[in-house]
Design an enzyme around this catalytic site. Structure first.
Site, PDB file in Angstrom:
ATOM      1  N   GLU A  49       0.869  -1.176   0.000  1.00 14.71           N
ATOM      2  CA  GLU A  49       0.000   0.000   0.000  1.00 14.71           C
ATOM      3  C   GLU A  49       0.901   1.220   0.000  1.00 14.71           C
ATOM      4  OE1 GLU A  49      -2.912   0.606   3.089  1.00 14.71           O
ATOM      5  OE2 GLU A  49      -4.133  -1.012   2.307  1.00 14.71           O
ATOM      6  N   ASP A  60      -5.778  10.407   9.092  1.00 12.47           N
ATOM      7  CA  ASP A  60      -4.520   9.862   9.597  1.00 12.47           C
ATOM      8  C   ASP A  60      -4.097  10.542  10.886  1.00 12.47           C
ATOM      9  OD1 ASP A  60      -3.712   7.925   7.525  1.00 12.47           O
ATOM     10  OD2 ASP A  60      -3.849   9.669   6.223  1.00 12.47           O
TER      11      ASP A  60
END
EC number: 4.2.1.20
Length: 266
Positions: A49, A60
């Site tokens: 990823e 995040d």
């Protein structure tokens, strides 16, 4: 059959689970990314990823936010990230690569232009963390028409109708976020994860990956008993940050952690 489907089929046949590391492209500098990708594969990664740096990565936590900042200091763009995958493909035609990021850079590039460039570079999937499935139809159609898997997130709070909608839209695999909150958050309840995965499996035959909260070999092994794939991000990005001035050492410690996880999962 897509590269992602082939990889999961081979793992299933071998009785193994996928190890999926996440790193931010261009962190700590653009020259580090392709060697890091190869090092992770050598350490046991099954799928990579690759995070697309974004100026406002709201899903995040601080670890990956700072990784985006480090990459953006080098002005790393979506087109450059696609170029990194193309370079990676010169030596590795087998390991699937999924781009993970936010919708804005894809919209600016244009869905069709993105899908064409991504597919020709060897990108296998796209996970846009801020695109709700209700609004994803156009992008999903374009990605699928070029052989790029649209990958979606499910959360502990996802209700049954949403699970069904996401499973219908997704291909490649489904990514279950094991914790509420942002990436890099705290403790992992594997029993609760197993229960939720059973509910998701009622709606799809796609492999189920689990991320958020996987920090070490022990947590990777525990999650691998209930999931088809284990996704590890912040624990790796932390190590890259600690060795920002020595990317080669960063690659080494990332590889060591992945090798420990791979061994524990097998």
């Amino acid at each position: 059959m897509s590269r992602i489907a082939r990889r999961f089929e081979a793992l299933r046949a071998a009785g193994r689970k996928a190890l999926i590391p996440y790193v931010t492209a261009g962190d700590p500098n653009p020259d580090n990314t392709v060697p890091l990708m190869h090092a992770m594969v050598a350490a046991g990664a099954d799928i990579i990823e690759l995070g697309v740096p974004f100026s406002d990565p709201m899903a995040d936590g601080p670890v990956i936010q700072q990784a985006c900042e480090r990459a953006l200091r080098h002005h790393v763009s979506l087109r450059q990230v696609i170029g990194m995958v193309k370079t990676f493909r010169e030596q590795d035609a087998e390991t699937p690569v999924v781009l993970m990021g936010y919708l804005n850079p894809v919209e600016i590039m244009g869905y069709e232009a993105f899908a064409i460039a991504a597919a020709s570079a060897g990108v296998d999937g796209l996970l846009t963390v801020d695109l709700p499935p209700e609004e994803s139809h156009d992008l999903v159609q374009v990605l699928r028409s070029h052989g790029v898997d649209p990958i979606f997130l499910l959360a502990p709070t996802s209700h049954e109708a949403r699970i069904k909608r996401i499973c219908d839209a997704a291909s490649g695999f489904v990514y279950y976020v094991s914790l509420k909150g942002v990436t890099g958050a705290a403790t992992l309840d594997v029993d609760a994860v197993a229960e939720k995965l059973a509910a998701i499996r009622a709606h799809t035959d796609l492999p189920l990956g689990v991320g958020f909260g996987i920090r070490d070999a022990d947590s990777a092994a525990r999650v691998s008993r209930v999931a088809d794939a284990v996704v590890v991000g912040s624990a790796l990005v932390n190590r890259i940050a600690e060795h920002e001035q020595d990317p080669e050492a960063g690659r080494r410690v990332v590889s060591e952690l992945l090798a420990e996880m791979r061994k524990a999962m097998d």
